[in-house]
Every structure is written in C-alpha cells, then in structure tokens.
Design an enzyme around this catalytic site. Structure first.
Site, PDB file in Angstrom:
ATOM      1  CB  CYS A  94     -27.402 113.808  27.385  1.00  0.00           C
ATOM      2  SG  CYS A  94     -28.296 113.958  25.831  1.00  0.00           S
ATOM      3  CG  HIS A 189     -30.092 117.260  29.912  1.00  0.00           C
ATOM      4  ND1 HIS A 189     -28.743 117.462  30.066  1.00  0.00           N
ATOM      5  CD2 HIS A 189     -30.254 116.725  28.680  1.00  0.00           C
ATOM      6  CE1 HIS A 189     -28.124 117.066  28.959  1.00  0.00           C
ATOM      7  NE2 HIS A 189     -29.017 116.610  28.108  1.00  0.00           N
TER       8      HIS A 189
HETATM    9  N1  GLN Z   1     -25.309 115.505  21.068  1.00  0.00           N
HETATM   10  C1  GLN Z   1     -26.145 114.569  21.659  1.00  0.00           C
HETATM   11  C2  GLN Z   1     -27.520 114.417  21.001  1.00  0.00           C
HETATM   12  O1  GLN Z   1     -28.101 115.381  20.504  1.00  0.00           O
HETATM   13  C3  GLN Z   1     -26.261 114.889  23.129  1.00  0.00           C
HETATM   14  C4  GLN Z   1     -27.083 116.080  23.463  1.00  0.00           C
HETATM   15  C5  GLN Z   1     -27.209 116.301  24.920  1.00  0.00           C
HETATM   16  O2  GLN Z   1     -26.272 116.074  25.695  1.00  0.00           O
HETATM   17  N2  GLN Z   1     -28.347 116.815  25.330  1.00  0.00           N
HETATM   18  O3  GLN Z   1     -28.017 113.309  20.984  1.00  0.00           O
END
Ligand code: GLN
EC number: 6.3.5.13
Length: 241
Positions: A94, A189
């Site tokens: 992510c 995730h």
């Molecule tokens: N900040 C990023 C987004 O919202 C990554 C979020 C995350 O790692 N889940 O796209």
C-alpha cells in the site's frame, strides 16, 4: 543452518492492519525449510547498504506516516533502485508500494515526491477503496486480502493479477499491484503473506537462489492455508462489488 536476512524498513511507522504478519509468515515458512530468517528493522537509513540483505519488506501507513517514511527512504533511493534492478526480492504494501513511484498526489492536490524507483504515480481521493479483495494471478494463482486506500495507482508494468472482487490499483483497470523483476508491490493488507503462501514461497525461493542455498522441500502441506483462503474467497463473493 542456512540463514537469510530480511530488511524491514520503517517498521515503526508503516504497519497498517498487521502488515508485520508478513514477517512472521516469512519466518515460519523459512523455518520449515530449515532456514533461519534474521530480521533487521531499519528506521533510520543513513549509511545503509543492501550488502547483507536477502529480502526487503515495507508495509503501509497513513498519508502522514507515508510522507515521513518517504523522506527517510529518499536517502537510499539509489541503492534501493539498484537492489531491485539486480533482482533483490522485496514486498511493499500500500503506502510502501505507492512511494516507489514518482509522485503521490493527496486529495487536496498536493504533490508529494516519491522515491522514483519505478515510473508510476498515485493520485488519492477522499472516497476510499475498501473491503475484501480476490485477484487471479498467472504466477501465484488466487490471491486474497483486504484493501483500504484512497490512492489510485496507474502503471503499465506487469501486475500481480486481475481483480475478481474488489478494486486493486485503481477503480478503472481491474488490475492489482505490481510485479517487477523480483519485487512484489500490492494494496493487500490483512496481512497478505500468511493468506497467500505462494507469494511467501516465491520471495524465499528467489532469495535462496540468489544466495545459492537450498530451498527444500519446494512444496509444503498447505491444507490449512488453502482452507483459510477458501473462507475468504467465499466471504468476498458474498459481499460482491
Ligand atoms: N495513504 C495511502 C492511501 O490511503 C496508503 C494507505 C495504506 O497504506 N493503507 O492510499
């Protein structure tokens, strides 16, 4: 006993939705091959080289933590790029995936410079892409996980796979993640590796190949992992998007 070393970057900032479980999965499946997996947590990058690194891992985080991590990793962006080009196996999740690109545009239009290790960008919106996700991958078979991101990533590299349920890289092209040389980048995730043993083994096997150590047995008994995966596939199907 054979040993491998994982560099876990920015573990103090990037650990959304238990991304740390990826390290546990690598450790467990290495152990079943009689390989000791050492983990080096790297939160300050000054002077870091990849000389002792066999696999690297970067988790995800909020925009704020992501910006701080990008600043720190910028110090080693050239050696990170060289390691990836040289075939170093790595997993980035992510936020950790997004900042490998050239830029990250926040929902208010601010452009944050990425590491520029790869040529892609991400644009974020306030409406988020969330939920269980299932993808079909030529290399890894069915991959399952959980996504929650505002960022939409656009690129022409090979992806991890095609989205069956959920969103993936963005809400248009139905593709998820990136697969460049031995680097795997993903929005998943949950964490991703315990649910997807094929990806865990891929990273370990590539690391063993590079180091010239044995990766035996090639396949393990994955009955429990497959049962867990089936539950998640059925759950995603019943929440169909
Ligand atoms: N900040 C990023 C987004 O919202 C990554 C979020 C995350 O790692 N889940 O796209």
């Amino acid at each position: 006993m054979n040993e491998l070393t994982v560099y876990h970057f920015m573990s103090d900032k990037l650990n959304l939705y238990s991304d740390i479980g990826n390290i546990i999965a690598l450790k467990q499946r290495a152990k079943k091959r009689n390989i000791k997996l050492n983990v080096k947590e790297i939160n300050e990058t000054e002077g870091i080289t990849f000389d002792d690194c066999d696999i690297f891992f970067i988790g995800g985080g909020s925009d704020r933590e992501q910006a701080l991590a990008t600043k720190e990793l910028t110090k080693i962006k050239t050696s990170l790029k060289n390691a990836i080009e040289d075939g170093m196996p790595g997993l980035t999740i992510c936020g950790g995936y997004q900042f490998l690109g050239t830029k990250y545009i926040t929902p208010d239009g601010t452009e944050l410079e990425g590491l520029g290790v790869l040529d892609f960008y991400t644009e974020s919106r306030t409406d988020r892409l969330t939920g269980d996700i299932v993808i079909e991958s030529e290399t890894f078979g069915t991959i399952v996980g959980f996504e929650n991101h505002g960022g939409r990533t656009y690129h022409d590299y090979d992806t991890l796979g095609h989205v069956i349920h959920g969103y993936g890289n963005n809400d248009i092209d139905r593709e998820e993640g990136i697969h460049y040389k031995n680097l795997l980048g993903s929005y998943l995730h949950g964490p991703i590796l315990p649910k997807n043993h094929e990806m865990t083994d891929y990273l370990l096997e590539k690391a063993c190949e590079r180091k010239g150590i044995s990766f035996e047995p090639k396949t393990l008994d994955n009955t429990e992992e497959e049962m867990a995966k089936k539950v998640l596939i059925n759950r995603a199907r019943s929440n169909k998007k």
